[in-house]
Design a protein around this motif. Structure first.
Motif, PDB file in Angstrom:
ATOM      1  N   VAL A 177      35.385  -4.331  86.959  1.00 24.20           N
ATOM      2  CA  VAL A 177      36.488  -3.396  87.093  1.00 24.20           C
ATOM      3  C   VAL A 177      36.551  -2.884  88.528  1.00 24.20           C
ATOM      4  O   VAL A 177      35.533  -2.810  89.229  1.00 24.20           O
ATOM      5  N   VAL A 201      43.356   3.955  82.499  1.00 25.19           N
ATOM      6  CA  VAL A 201      43.031   2.526  82.450  1.00 25.19           C
ATOM      7  C   VAL A 201      44.311   1.703  82.375  1.00 25.19           C
ATOM      8  O   VAL A 201      45.229   2.021  81.603  1.00 25.19           O
ATOM      9  N   TRP A 220      45.020  -2.066  81.472  1.00 26.23           N
ATOM     10  CA  TRP A 220      44.337  -3.238  80.908  1.00 26.23           C
ATOM     11  C   TRP A 220      45.306  -4.408  80.791  1.00 26.23           C
ATOM     12  O   TRP A 220      46.294  -4.334  80.065  1.00 26.23           O
ATOM     13  N   LYS A 275      43.172  -8.083  88.595  1.00 26.10           N
ATOM     14  CA  LYS A 275      43.211  -6.682  88.998  1.00 26.10           C
ATOM     15  C   LYS A 275      43.555  -6.478  90.469  1.00 26.10           C
ATOM     16  O   LYS A 275      43.830  -5.358  90.883  1.00 26.10           O
ATOM     17  N   CYS A 326      41.635   2.884  86.784  1.00 22.07           N
ATOM     18  CA  CYS A 326      40.676   1.812  86.515  1.00 22.07           C
ATOM     19  C   CYS A 326      41.415   0.512  86.223  1.00 22.07           C
ATOM     20  O   CYS A 326      42.264   0.464  85.321  1.00 22.07           O
ATOM     21  N   HIS A 327      41.065  -0.546  86.985  1.00 20.42           N
ATOM     22  CA  HIS A 327      41.649  -1.866  86.821  1.00 20.42           C
ATOM     23  C   HIS A 327      40.580  -2.836  86.324  1.00 20.42           C
ATOM     24  O   HIS A 327      39.789  -3.345  87.121  1.00 20.42           O
ATOM     25  N   PRO A 328      40.519  -3.116  85.034  1.00 17.07           N
ATOM     26  CA  PRO A 328      39.562  -4.121  84.559  1.00 17.07           C
ATOM     27  C   PRO A 328      40.147  -5.531  84.637  1.00 17.07           C
ATOM     28  O   PRO A 328      41.350  -5.734  84.501  1.00 17.07           O
ATOM     29  N   CYS A 351      38.149  -2.799  75.411  1.00  7.88           N
ATOM     30  CA  CYS A 351      38.635  -1.666  76.188  1.00  7.88           C
ATOM     31  C   CYS A 351      37.985  -0.364  75.717  1.00  7.88           C
ATOM     32  O   CYS A 351      37.751   0.544  76.521  1.00  7.88           O
ATOM     33  N   VAL A 411      34.923  -0.105  77.759  1.00  3.79           N
ATOM     34  CA  VAL A 411      35.205   0.290  79.145  1.00  3.79           C
ATOM     35  C   VAL A 411      35.505   1.788  79.227  1.00  3.79           C
ATOM     36  O   VAL A 411      35.034   2.484  80.138  1.00  3.79           O
TER      37      VAL A 411
END
Length: 579
Positions: free
Chosen positions: A67, A82, A84, A89, A133-135, A158, A161
């Motif tokens: 992430v 987040v 997702w 990303k 947050c970029h997973p 997720c 995460v």
């Protein structure tokens, strides 16, 4: 993973056109200073932003994904949001994302280029006390495992995460989710897993049933966009789910597709849901999820454009911030006074109205009203014709459709869920793929349409002439493979027919059957002298949903016969305001 036997195919590396400034695997923490610009044409960062890049997160089954986290510089703890999706990303500055913005008529300068495609912009949110947050989900780019498409597995991943984020020393323990399309769909699945630290969600248009919305709408194997999604994303080192092979191997609703429907009864967190009438991929799923989710704190806004211009419009970002300030930051900002529903009424001649407050959708005053088909006059009438008649077309002829007109003798608004209830016969076949469209005609009888995006160029005219339906709205449509007409008794009602898609019932020669076809929700105004046109056809009347994808051709032969009047009271249910 569940016991469902998915089908996988090898992934491939991220192509150059999908790579951006932050794509390379470069673990570590760095500070992007105020004034930083990701590339020419993008907005500058207004504040210092800490970037934790390629941080490893171990999921419950031991799979390690990566992430990126953007957070405000400083010691103050902040909530996280987040985004997702499987698109990579670091793609915000990629040629592919910039090409999409250009297609709809958006300027790169409205974002920083640090955002995930279809996700919140860290430049805006970090400046206002949030982390983004970029997973990269399992199987995507550098993350381990095999990727899946819109699935309860993603909800579990997720969940993990979110709980990892809540434990970070910079986090308050409050986590939300936001984004459009894929980023919206993942929120249904995640919220249904009930992660303890998920405090609010913001699904901005997204399917909520892969079978009914993506690969088999109406029971038809229309997989053009599914192919684009599968081949044009989920790039990585391992395997990706082959939803095209699954659609071929599983043409009926079964356990595999059930795993791709979130458990709406478990979605209990506060939710700010955004929908439109015009997205032939997302509209049905967004309204379905809104209606069925269990949350007692849910808000719906129905806009009048396409999702990307709507998502990045500053006034809408500010509106979303009020929602997150309330539920992620705990601010007493009177968000609860926001109307539970804000809907739009389209005019298609420049007079659209938006932000109309209501307590529910359909709003109070909307009455489901039948208008009966009369094959003798090709009209829709408030009274059922006594005399039986029929209208038909050869499926391979021109015209391959029949239509019925409803003139309005007074100004009228339709807001809610239309549906078509037809008595049909397949002459020379044992099945039929039916397509239905409700159009607005002006006083001269000309069909009306309007662009949903700022781009009205010659190229936009070309690509929307016979398709790209999400870029240009032409009316409310529905479809059904007649052999799959069986309805779900628990979920179905006249305004919202729901089909089980689990048992083929083919037609015998000369057999007339009644079918109920759900149409996309509608908000449409008519002035005196204008008309509504109901079109029934053997082909997709709107074409493809996006440019450049394969168009579905109905599995039809012989003639389609529409029976009206007498013992066959075919009718169109319309949600008439004040009706």
């Amino acid at each position: 993973m569940s016991d469902v036997q998915r089908i996988f195919t090898p992934s491939s590396p991220l192509p150059e056109g999908r790579t951006g400034l932050l794509t390379p695997y470069e673990p570590g923490t760095r500070t992007l200073p105020a004034g930083f610009r990701a590339g020419p044409g993008f907005a500058e960062l207004p504040v210092d932003v800490v970037l934790e890049k390629d941080a490893p997160v171990t999921l419950r089954d031991g799979t390690v994904i990566h992430v990126d986290v953007f957070r405000p510089a400083g010691a103050e703890k902040v909530p996280a949001i987040v985004a997702w999706s499987p698109y990579g990303k670091g793609q915000g500055t990629s040629d592919s994302v910039r090409g999409v913005f250009a297609m709809v008529g958006l300027d790169d300068g409205i974002v920083s280029g640090l955002e995930k495609f279809e996700g919140p912009d860290p430049a805006y949110w970090c400046a206002r006390g949030y982390a983004i947050c970029h997973p990269d989900p399992r199987g995507v780019v550098d993350s381990e495992g095999d990727s899946v498409l819109w699935d309860r597995q993603e909800g579990r991943d997720c969940h993990d995460v979110i709980e990892w984020l809540a434990e970070q020393p910079w986090c308050t323990g409050k986590v939300g989710m936001s984004g459009t399309s894929y980023l919206a769909v993942s929120q249904w699945f995640t919220a249904a897993e009930q992660p303890p630290h998920l405090a609010a969600i913001n699904p901005w248009e997204g399917v909520s049933d892969v079978y009914r919305d993506l690969v088999m709408r109406g029971g038809m194997p229309d997989t053009g966009f599914a192919g684009q999604l599968q081949h044009g994303s989920f790039f990585g080192r391992g395997r990706k789910e082959d939803v095209l092979a699954e659609a071929e191997a599983h043409p009926l609703m079964d356990a595999l597709w059930e795993e791709k429907i979130p458990d709406f009864s478990r979605i209990e967190v506060p939710a700010y849901v955004v929908a439109s009438y015009s997205n032939t991929l997302h509209t049905a799923g967004t309204f379905r999820a809104w209606h069925r989710m269990a949350s007692s704190q849910k808000w719906l806004r129905i806009h009048a454009s396409q999702e990307w211009p709507d998502y990045y419009a500053r006034e809408n970002v500010e509106d979303l911030r009020r929602f997150f300030d309330r539920f992620l930051r705990g601010e007493d900002n009177d968000w609860e006074s926001t109307p539970r529903v804000r809907y739009s009424v389209l005019d298609l001649e420049g007079g659209d109205r938006t932000g109309i407050p209501a307590e529910a959708f359909p709003p109070d005053g909307s009455a489901s009203t039948p208008f009966y088909l009369d094959a003798r006059t090709r009209r829709l009438t408030p009274e059922a014709p006594v005399e039986e008649a029929s209208a038909s077309y050869a499926v391979d002829a021109n015209p391959d459709q029949v239509s019925f007109l409803l003139p309005f003798e007074q100004d009228t608004e339709l807001v809610g869920h239309p549906s078509a209830h037809l008595f049909v016969e397949a002459d020379g076949a044992e099945d039929m793929d039916l397509f239905v469209l409700v159009q607005k005609l002006d006083a001269q009888g000309t069909p009306l349409a309007e662009f949903t995006v700022p781009n009205h160029s010659a190229i936009a005219q070309d690509v929307t002439e016979r398709g790209a339906s999400i870029l240009r709205y032409r009316g409310s449509d529905g479809r059904l493979r007649v052999s799959l007409r069986h309805e779900d008794d628990a979920l179905s009602n006249p305004e919202n027919p729901v089909h089980t898609f689990d048992r083929p019932q083919h037609l015998a020669a000369g057999e007339v059957v009644e079918v109920a076809i759900d149409l996309l929700p509608i908000g449409l105004s008519f002035r005196t002298g204008q008309q509504l046109r109901l079109v029934i056809s053997s082909r997709n009347l709107l074409g493809t949903m996006m440019p450049g994808i394969r168009e579905y051709v109905g599995a039809n032969q012989g003639r389609h016969v529409i029976h009206t009047g007498g013992d066959h009271p075919s009718h169109l249910l319309l949600p008439v305001m004040g009706g």
